[in-house]
Design a protein around this motif. Structure first.
Motif, PDB file in Angstrom:
ATOM      1  N   SER A   1       0.894  -1.250  -0.060  1.00 22.32           N
ATOM      2  CA  SER A   1       0.077  -0.104   0.073  1.00 22.32           C
ATOM      3  C   SER A   1       0.839   1.383  -0.015  1.00 22.32           C
ATOM      4  O   SER A   1       0.458   2.327  -0.752  1.00 22.32           O
ATOM      5  N   SER A   2       1.983   1.289   0.844  1.00 29.78           N
ATOM      6  CA  SER A   2       3.120   2.279   0.703  1.00 29.78           C
ATOM      7  C   SER A   2       3.398   2.537  -0.752  1.00 29.78           C
ATOM      8  O   SER A   2       3.542   3.657  -1.360  1.00 29.78           O
ATOM      9  N   PHE A   3       3.613   1.581  -1.536  1.00 29.40           N
ATOM     10  CA  PHE A   3       4.148   1.397  -2.953  1.00 29.40           C
ATOM     11  C   PHE A   3       3.312   2.248  -3.605  1.00 29.40           C
ATOM     12  O   PHE A   3       3.897   3.089  -4.387  1.00 29.40           O
ATOM     13  N   ILE A   4       1.902   1.782  -3.632  1.00 33.20           N
ATOM     14  CA  ILE A   4       0.940   2.416  -4.293  1.00 33.20           C
ATOM     15  C   ILE A   4       0.695   3.969  -3.973  1.00 33.20           C
ATOM     16  O   ILE A   4       0.790   4.777  -4.998  1.00 33.20           O
ATOM     17  N   ALA A   5       0.697   4.218  -3.098  1.00 33.31           N
ATOM     18  CA  ALA A   5       0.637   5.640  -2.391  1.00 33.31           C
ATOM     19  C   ALA A   5       1.754   6.637  -2.609  1.00 33.31           C
ATOM     20  O   ALA A   5       1.482   7.843  -2.794  1.00 33.31           O
TER      21      ALA A   5
ATOM     22  N   LEU B   1       2.160  -8.992  -4.944  1.00 32.98           N
ATOM     23  CA  LEU B   1       0.922  -8.946  -4.417  1.00 32.98           C
ATOM     24  C   LEU B   1       0.028  -8.100  -5.393  1.00 32.98           C
ATOM     25  O   LEU B   1      -1.227  -8.170  -5.642  1.00 32.98           O
ATOM     26  N   LEU B   2       0.680  -6.989  -6.196  1.00 30.67           N
ATOM     27  CA  LEU B   2      -0.072  -6.170  -7.108  1.00 30.67           C
ATOM     28  C   LEU B   2      -0.531  -6.618  -8.163  1.00 30.67           C
ATOM     29  O   LEU B   2      -1.648  -6.197  -8.607  1.00 30.67           O
TER      30      LEU B   2
ATOM     31  N   GLU C   1       5.760  -1.452 -12.926  1.00 33.66           N
ATOM     32  CA  GLU C   1       5.471  -0.919 -11.785  1.00 33.66           C
ATOM     33  C   GLU C   1       4.493   0.164 -11.861  1.00 33.66           C
ATOM     34  O   GLU C   1       3.538   0.215 -10.979  1.00 33.66           O
ATOM     35  N   ASN C   2       4.702   1.225 -12.568  1.00 37.25           N
ATOM     36  CA  ASN C   2       4.031   2.324 -12.808  1.00 37.25           C
ATOM     37  C   ASN C   2       2.429   1.924 -13.363  1.00 37.25           C
ATOM     38  O   ASN C   2       1.378   2.610 -12.683  1.00 37.25           O
ATOM     39  N   ALA C   3       2.368   1.048 -14.434  1.00 37.81           N
ATOM     40  CA  ALA C   3       1.119   0.329 -14.798  1.00 37.81           C
ATOM     41  C   ALA C   3       0.421  -0.199 -13.277  1.00 37.81           C
ATOM     42  O   ALA C   3      -0.851   0.131 -13.306  1.00 37.81           O
ATOM     43  N   ALA C   4       0.894  -0.919 -12.544  1.00 36.59           N
ATOM     44  CA  ALA C   4       0.548  -1.497 -11.325  1.00 36.59           C
ATOM     45  C   ALA C   4      -0.089  -0.411 -10.354  1.00 36.59           C
ATOM     46  O   ALA C   4      -1.312  -0.508  -9.761  1.00 36.59           O
ATOM     47  N   ILE C   5       0.630   0.718 -10.295  1.00 32.79           N
ATOM     48  CA  ILE C   5       0.242   1.957  -9.405  1.00 32.79           C
ATOM     49  C   ILE C   5      -0.952   2.513 -10.077  1.00 32.79           C
ATOM     50  O   ILE C   5      -1.971   2.627  -9.408  1.00 32.79           O
ATOM     51  N   ILE C   6      -0.897   2.544 -11.353  1.00 33.63           N
ATOM     52  CA  ILE C   6      -1.938   3.419 -12.133  1.00 33.63           C
ATOM     53  C   ILE C   6      -3.284   2.508 -12.003  1.00 33.63           C
ATOM     54  O   ILE C   6      -4.431   3.085 -11.828  1.00 33.63           O
TER      55      ILE C   6
ATOM     56  N   LYS D   1      -4.026   0.244  -9.689  1.00 29.10           N
ATOM     57  CA  LYS D   1      -4.570  -0.077  -8.030  1.00 29.10           C
ATOM     58  C   LYS D   1      -4.844   0.951  -7.395  1.00 29.10           C
ATOM     59  O   LYS D   1      -5.478   0.823  -6.308  1.00 29.10           O
ATOM     60  N   CYS D   2      -4.277   2.163  -7.887  1.00 29.90           N
ATOM     61  CA  CYS D   2      -4.953   3.326  -7.044  1.00 29.90           C
ATOM     62  C   CYS D   2      -6.301   3.873  -6.873  1.00 29.90           C
ATOM     63  O   CYS D   2      -6.971   3.433  -7.956  1.00 29.90           O
ATOM     64  N   ALA D   3      -6.684   4.419  -5.885  1.00 23.24           N
ATOM     65  CA  ALA D   3      -7.994   4.671  -5.711  1.00 23.24           C
ATOM     66  C   ALA D   3      -8.562   6.179  -6.242  1.00 23.24           C
ATOM     67  O   ALA D   3      -9.625   6.317  -6.562  1.00 23.24           O
ATOM     68  N   ARG D   4      -7.470   6.935  -6.560  1.00 22.97           N
ATOM     69  CA  ARG D   4      -7.733   8.218  -7.282  1.00 22.97           C
ATOM     70  C   ARG D   4      -6.960   8.353  -8.686  1.00 22.97           C
ATOM     71  O   ARG D   4      -6.276   7.403  -8.891  1.00 22.97           O
ATOM     72  N   PHE D   5      -7.133   9.262  -9.272  1.00 21.84           N
ATOM     73  CA  PHE D   5      -6.386   9.586 -10.656  1.00 21.84           C
ATOM     74  C   PHE D   5      -5.145  10.011 -10.282  1.00 21.84           C
ATOM     75  O   PHE D   5      -4.699  10.821  -9.616  1.00 21.84           O
ATOM     76  N   PRO D   6      -3.974   9.009 -11.108  1.00 20.61           N
ATOM     77  CA  PRO D   6      -2.608   9.505 -10.502  1.00 20.61           C
ATOM     78  C   PRO D   6      -2.143  10.497 -11.519  1.00 20.61           C
ATOM     79  O   PRO D   6      -2.683  10.900 -12.615  1.00 20.61           O
TER      80      PRO D   6
END
Length: 102
Positions: free
Chosen positions: A3-7, A45-46, A68-73, A75-80
């Motif tokens: 979760s820290s990774f995403i945030a 995990l992501l 990694e950037n695609a996983a963040i995009i 999985k994130c709850a808001r628009f990155p």
């Protein structure tokens, strides 16, 4: 850690991301007695290999940072915020969302 990774990790380069996880977040989790699988990587995990392969067929570059950037995009709850001078992410998002009419 995932979760820290995403945030928090998106604005940083690959080297800094690796150091942040291995030198800061993992030792901090161990110090606080938070259960942690040895050798854990947030990407385990992501996402998985089949999802990453699908992203590549949609036009995502094959480097780990892009995955990694695609996983963040995805999985994130808001628009990155996407800083994309080469327009690689934009092209991928357009191809990814084309079936949805976006």
């Amino acid at each position: 850690i995932a979760s820290s990774f995403i945030a928090y990790i998106a604005p940083f380069n690959s080297i800094f991301r690796t150091r942040l996880i291995s030198d800061n977040w993992t030792p901090d989790a161990k110090t606080r007695n938070i259960p942690l699988t040895e050798g854990f990587e947030p990407m385990q995990l992501l996402t998985d290999a089949s999802i990453i392969a699908n992203w590549r067929t949609e036009g995502l570059p094959a480097d780990p940072l892009s995955s990694e950037n695609a996983a963040i995009i995805t999985k994130c709850a808001r628009f990155p915020l996407i800083i994309d001078p080469q327009l690689q992410a934009i092209k991928w998002i357009v191809m990814k969302e084309e079936p949805n009419g976006l």
